[in-house]
Design a protein around this motif. Structure first.
Motif, PDB file in Angstrom:
ATOM      1  N   UNK A  59       0.833  -1.201   0.000  1.00  0.00           N
ATOM      2  CA  UNK A  59       0.000   0.000   0.000  1.00  0.00           C
ATOM      3  C   UNK A  59       0.871   1.255   0.000  1.00  0.00           C
ATOM      4  N   UNK A  60       1.887   1.246   0.855  1.00  0.00           N
ATOM      5  CA  UNK A  60       2.777   2.400   0.967  1.00  0.00           C
ATOM      6  C   UNK A  60       3.514   2.637  -0.350  1.00  0.00           C
ATOM      7  N   UNK A  61       3.975   1.576  -0.976  1.00  0.00           N
ATOM      8  CA  UNK A  61       4.687   1.714  -2.239  1.00  0.00           C
ATOM      9  C   UNK A  61       3.798   2.247  -3.348  1.00  0.00           C
ATOM     10  N   UNK A  62       2.578   1.720  -3.445  1.00  0.00           N
ATOM     11  CA  UNK A  62       1.649   2.184  -4.480  1.00  0.00           C
ATOM     12  C   UNK A  62       1.274   3.646  -4.274  1.00  0.00           C
ATOM     13  N   UNK A  63       1.159   4.048  -3.014  1.00  0.00           N
ATOM     14  CA  UNK A  63       0.846   5.449  -2.725  1.00  0.00           C
ATOM     15  C   UNK A  63       1.951   6.371  -3.254  1.00  0.00           C
ATOM     16  N   UNK A  64       3.203   5.920  -3.127  1.00  0.00           N
ATOM     17  CA  UNK A  64       4.331   6.734  -3.594  1.00  0.00           C
ATOM     18  C   UNK A  64       4.332   6.875  -5.109  1.00  0.00           C
ATOM     19  N   UNK A  65       3.729   5.909  -5.818  1.00  0.00           N
ATOM     20  CA  UNK A  65       3.666   5.972  -7.281  1.00  0.00           C
ATOM     21  C   UNK A  65       2.378   6.633  -7.783  1.00  0.00           C
ATOM     22  N   UNK A  66       1.543   7.094  -6.874  1.00  0.00           N
ATOM     23  CA  UNK A  66       0.270   7.695  -7.277  1.00  0.00           C
ATOM     24  C   UNK A  66       0.467   8.890  -8.200  1.00  0.00           C
ATOM     25  N   UNK A  67      -0.373   8.981  -9.225  1.00  0.00           N
ATOM     26  CA  UNK A  67      -0.296  10.076 -10.191  1.00  0.00           C
ATOM     27  C   UNK A  67       0.029   9.616 -11.592  1.00  0.00           C
ATOM     28  N   UNK A  68       0.294   8.283 -11.767  1.00  0.00           N
ATOM     29  CA  UNK A  68       0.620   7.786 -13.106  1.00  0.00           C
ATOM     30  C   UNK A  68      -0.552   7.926 -14.079  1.00  0.00           C
ATOM     31  N   UNK A  69      -1.746   8.130 -13.566  1.00  0.00           N
ATOM     32  CA  UNK A  69      -2.944   8.228 -14.406  1.00  0.00           C
ATOM     33  C   UNK A  69      -3.172   9.638 -14.966  1.00  0.00           C
ATOM     34  N   UNK A  70      -2.309  10.580 -14.648  1.00  0.00           N
ATOM     35  CA  UNK A  70      -2.586  11.993 -14.958  1.00  0.00           C
ATOM     36  C   UNK A  70      -2.610  12.296 -16.448  1.00  0.00           C
ATOM     37  N   UNK A  71      -1.864  11.549 -17.263  1.00  0.00           N
ATOM     38  CA  UNK A  71      -1.747  11.908 -18.686  1.00  0.00           C
ATOM     39  C   UNK A  71      -3.088  11.851 -19.403  1.00  0.00           C
ATOM     40  N   UNK A  72      -3.970  10.912 -19.035  1.00  0.00           N
ATOM     41  CA  UNK A  72      -5.242  10.769 -19.743  1.00  0.00           C
ATOM     42  C   UNK A  72      -6.150  11.972 -19.573  1.00  0.00           C
ATOM     43  N   UNK A  73      -5.910  12.796 -18.560  1.00  0.00           N
ATOM     44  CA  UNK A  73      -6.727  13.993 -18.390  1.00  0.00           C
ATOM     45  C   UNK A  73      -6.418  15.050 -19.446  1.00  0.00           C
ATOM     46  N   UNK A  74      -5.276  14.934 -20.087  1.00  0.00           N
ATOM     47  CA  UNK A  74      -4.891  15.934 -21.089  1.00  0.00           C
ATOM     48  C   UNK A  74      -4.789  15.325 -22.480  1.00  0.00           C
ATOM     49  N   UNK A  75      -5.430  14.149 -22.687  1.00  0.00           N
ATOM     50  CA  UNK A  75      -5.331  13.453 -23.974  1.00  0.00           C
ATOM     51  C   UNK A  75      -5.854  14.310 -25.124  1.00  0.00           C
ATOM     52  N   UNK A  76      -6.876  15.111 -24.851  1.00  0.00           N
ATOM     53  CA  UNK A  76      -7.460  15.957 -25.896  1.00  0.00           C
ATOM     54  C   UNK A  76      -6.515  17.072 -26.326  1.00  0.00           C
ATOM     55  N   UNK A  77      -5.498  17.350 -25.504  1.00  0.00           N
ATOM     56  CA  UNK A  77      -4.558  18.433 -25.810  1.00  0.00           C
ATOM     57  C   UNK A  77      -3.176  17.919 -26.194  1.00  0.00           C
ATOM     58  N   UNK A  78      -3.040  16.592 -26.330  1.00  0.00           N
ATOM     59  CA  UNK A  78      -1.755  16.003 -26.714  1.00  0.00           C
ATOM     60  C   UNK A  78      -1.560  16.095 -28.229  1.00  0.00           C
ATOM     61  N   UNK A  79      -0.347  16.450 -28.622  1.00  0.00           N
ATOM     62  CA  UNK A  79       0.002  16.376 -30.037  1.00  0.00           C
ATOM     63  C   UNK A  79       0.187  14.909 -30.411  1.00  0.00           C
ATOM     64  N   UNK A  80      -0.437  14.494 -31.504  1.00  0.00           N
ATOM     65  CA  UNK A  80      -0.328  13.114 -31.990  1.00  0.00           C
ATOM     66  C   UNK A  80      -0.517  12.111 -30.847  1.00  0.00           C
ATOM     67  N   UNK A  81      -1.703  12.092 -30.219  1.00  0.00           N
ATOM     68  CA  UNK A  81      -1.921  11.229 -29.040  1.00  0.00           C
ATOM     69  C   UNK A  81      -1.710   9.741 -29.313  1.00  0.00           C
ATOM     70  N   UNK A  82      -1.989   9.293 -30.535  1.00  0.00           N
ATOM     71  CA  UNK A  82      -1.823   7.869 -30.857  1.00  0.00           C
ATOM     72  C   UNK A  82      -0.389   7.409 -30.642  1.00  0.00           C
ATOM     73  N   UNK A  83       0.568   8.290 -30.906  1.00  0.00           N
ATOM     74  CA  UNK A  83       1.978   7.947 -30.725  1.00  0.00           C
ATOM     75  C   UNK A  83       2.494   8.381 -29.357  1.00  0.00           C
ATOM     76  N   UNK A  84       2.152   9.607 -28.969  1.00  0.00           N
ATOM     77  CA  UNK A  84       2.791  10.207 -27.800  1.00  0.00           C
ATOM     78  C   UNK A  84       2.307   9.647 -26.471  1.00  0.00           C
ATOM     79  N   UNK A  85       1.042   9.252 -26.375  1.00  0.00           N
ATOM     80  CA  UNK A  85       0.539   8.737 -25.094  1.00  0.00           C
ATOM     81  C   UNK A  85       1.252   7.446 -24.687  1.00  0.00           C
ATOM     82  N   UNK A  86       1.298   6.410 -25.542  1.00  0.00           N
ATOM     83  CA  UNK A  86       2.032   5.195 -25.123  1.00  0.00           C
ATOM     84  C   UNK A  86       3.520   5.460 -24.910  1.00  0.00           C
ATOM     85  N   UNK A  87       4.127   6.265 -25.795  1.00  0.00           N
ATOM     86  CA  UNK A  87       5.559   6.532 -25.684  1.00  0.00           C
ATOM     87  C   UNK A  87       5.885   7.288 -24.402  1.00  0.00           C
ATOM     88  N   UNK A  88       5.024   8.242 -24.047  1.00  0.00           N
ATOM     89  CA  UNK A  88       5.227   9.015 -22.827  1.00  0.00           C
ATOM     90  C   UNK A  88       5.136   8.131 -21.593  1.00  0.00           C
TER      91      UNK A  88
END
Length: 492
Positions: A230-259
């Motif tokens: 639990x403690x370890x997962x809490x320290x990694x919290x925030x990995x989901x943030x990129x999907x909130x800006x998917x509509x503003x990503x340049x070339x999301x098909x490539x950049x989202x997985x690569x990022x």
């Protein structure tokens, strides 16, 4: 302005039908590139925890160095699996709103409304807590051993919240630039700790022996391993943030997985190196008993410039807060577009095409939590809700695979990974409730169910009050905002 004036006279009651004729479409602009995305993910994950108190994993591992490092690695791999699931959803459905948009598409309107109802309470409270923690570290050096005044810390926290709220509401490029700068600064500080530990490790026989016999200490039982996890997962919290800006990503098909494949593994490597560095300089008992591990490490290794670490903590918190403010604004914007929040929140500034009303809305709520800071402690009991929504999001991926097999998916995750994430999420939801039952968890569930009181009349039956249109019109003129145009790709 002519269109807005006509609205004021009542010639159009439907604010969503207003179009700015003869001008460019009002839409979120694709201003976020690959490096911006990497900095947002890393900035969201790396907060104060790795600097201040990475003791939880080691403590629940019973000071077993091998088990602790294994749990840090396993927590990172679980976070990577989750981020890969989100990468598929983000490339197939590149809309603002992150989990909210995906749950709505996969599971329906009601679960999505429960998510945004809960997030409107918990995410601003989390931002308020970050702002107060930043104020704590920013003011404490001026007061030495004495505690800084609470009023001063609250005023500084409010100032930081509103500064970042205005910045994110005015310019996406400026917000991304600030995020990149602060991410580089915090990663530089982590690099100092990581490289310093490696240098000190080479040639130290007694320290090398500690790692050679890493698993020689007492082995924790299953419940203790779970607590450390639990403690370890809490320290990694925030990995989901990129999907909130998917509509503003340049070339999301490539950049989202690569990022995702760049940022999350980079954080895993840094976390492991930093923990090894701590263990090189300090014994496990010293780490567990230290209030701020990085500060103790600096006092031992670089005493003449040990002040760098407290400054780095403040910088790290500031960067994480900026990223969180950015994503929360996009969540409110997406919820309003779907009719789950007032229509004004879905409008864009006519000059910058940014969701300024959404940023103002989320900043106001966060400010309310700062004033009576005791409210923030209540959000601790909503920790399970984050993993509940992650589980529902990964379940949405599975549902969409079977219900919409022909949906264009530029990137597809190995489907069993999604099943593992669903199982893991529901375990993480139920485990704390079963192991340490508390009445506050009941209140948290009741609060989530309370969303039905709002959903049934205002969303399902579309109850509407005419006077709200007049208020919206006046605020629209004041803020200089108008409804966003729907593009072909943004229609769900």
């Amino acid at each position: 302005r002519k269109t807005q004036h006509k609205m004021g006279k009542g010639k159009s009651n439907d604010l969503r039908d207003v179009k700015r004729k003869g001008k460019a479409k009002m839409q979120l602009k694709r201003n976020i590139g690959y490096f911006d995305g990497v900095s947002f993910i890393i900035g969201s994950i790396v907060g104060a925890g790795i600097f201040v108190s990475p003791t939880g994993v080691l403590k629940h591992s019973l000071l077993n160095v091998g088990v602790a490092l294994t749990i840090w690695t396993a927590s990172g791999l679980v976070s990577l699996m989750g981020s890969l699931c989100y990468a598929e959803l983000g490339t197939a459905l590149p809309f603002s709103g992150g989990e909210y948009s995906h749950i709505k598409r996969g599971l329906g309107s009601l679960p999505a409304f429960v998510f945004i109802w809960t997030s409107t309470f918990t995410k601003p409270a989390s931002n308020a807590a970050r702002a107060l923690l930043f104020a704590e570290y920013a003011t404490q050096p001026f007061y030495g051993m004495c505690p800084a005044p609470e009023t001063l810390k609250k005023c500084l926290a409010l100032a930081v919240l509103w500064s970042l709220g205005i910045l994110n509401g005015c310019s996406v490029k400026m917000a991304a630039w600030v995020q990149t700068i602060f991410t580089l600064l915090k990663m530089t500080a982590l690099s100092v700790i990581a490289v310093g530990g490696i240098v000190l490790l080479v040639g130290r026989k007694e320290t090398l022996a500690r790692f050679e016999d890493a698993f020689s200490s007492e082995t924790p039982d299953a419940s203790q391993v779970a607590e450390a996890f639990f403690q370890g997962l809490y320290a990694y919290g925030g990995w989901w943030s990129l999907n909130y800006m998917a509509e503003e990503m340049k070339n999301p098909s490539r950049n989202i997985p690569l990022t995702v494949m760049t940022a999350v593994p980079a954080v895993i490597v840094f976390y492991l190196l930093v923990n090894i560095s701590y263990l090189t300089v300090l014994t496990p008992k010293e780490i567990v008993s230290s209030v701020a591990v990085a500060v103790t490490w600096a006092d031992r290794v670089i005493p003449s410039v040990a002040w760098i670490i407290p400054v780095s903590v403040a910088v790290s918190i500031f960067g994480a807060l900026n990223s969180s403010m950015f994503t929360l604004g996009r969540l409110s914007y997406a919820g309003s577009q779907s009719g789950h929040l007032p229509v004004l929140i879905s409008m864009l500034n006519v000059h910058s095409c940014t969701p300024a009303p959404a940023m103002i809305f989320s900043t106001i709520i966060a400010s309310i939590f700062i004033i009576p800071s005791d409210l923030i402690t209540l959000t601790n009991y909503f920790g399970f809700s984050a993993w509940l929504m992650i589980g529902l999001t990964c379940a949405s991926l599975i549902v969409l695979r079977y219900r919409e097999p022909h949906l264009h998916r530029p990137y597809k995750v190995f489907l069993p990974v999604a099943f593992v994430m669903v199982a893991m999420s529901f375990f993480l939801v139920l485990a704390p409730i079963v192991w340490s039952p508390n009445l506050q968890y009941v209140y948290a569930f009741l609060f989530m169910l309370g969303s039905l009181i709002v959903y049934i009349p205002f969303v399902h039956f579309k109850l509407h009050f005419a006077f709200l249109d007049k208020i919206t019109c006046h605020l629209q003129l004041l803020l200089e905002v108008c409804p966003a145009d729907e593009s072909a790709e943004s229609k769900c």
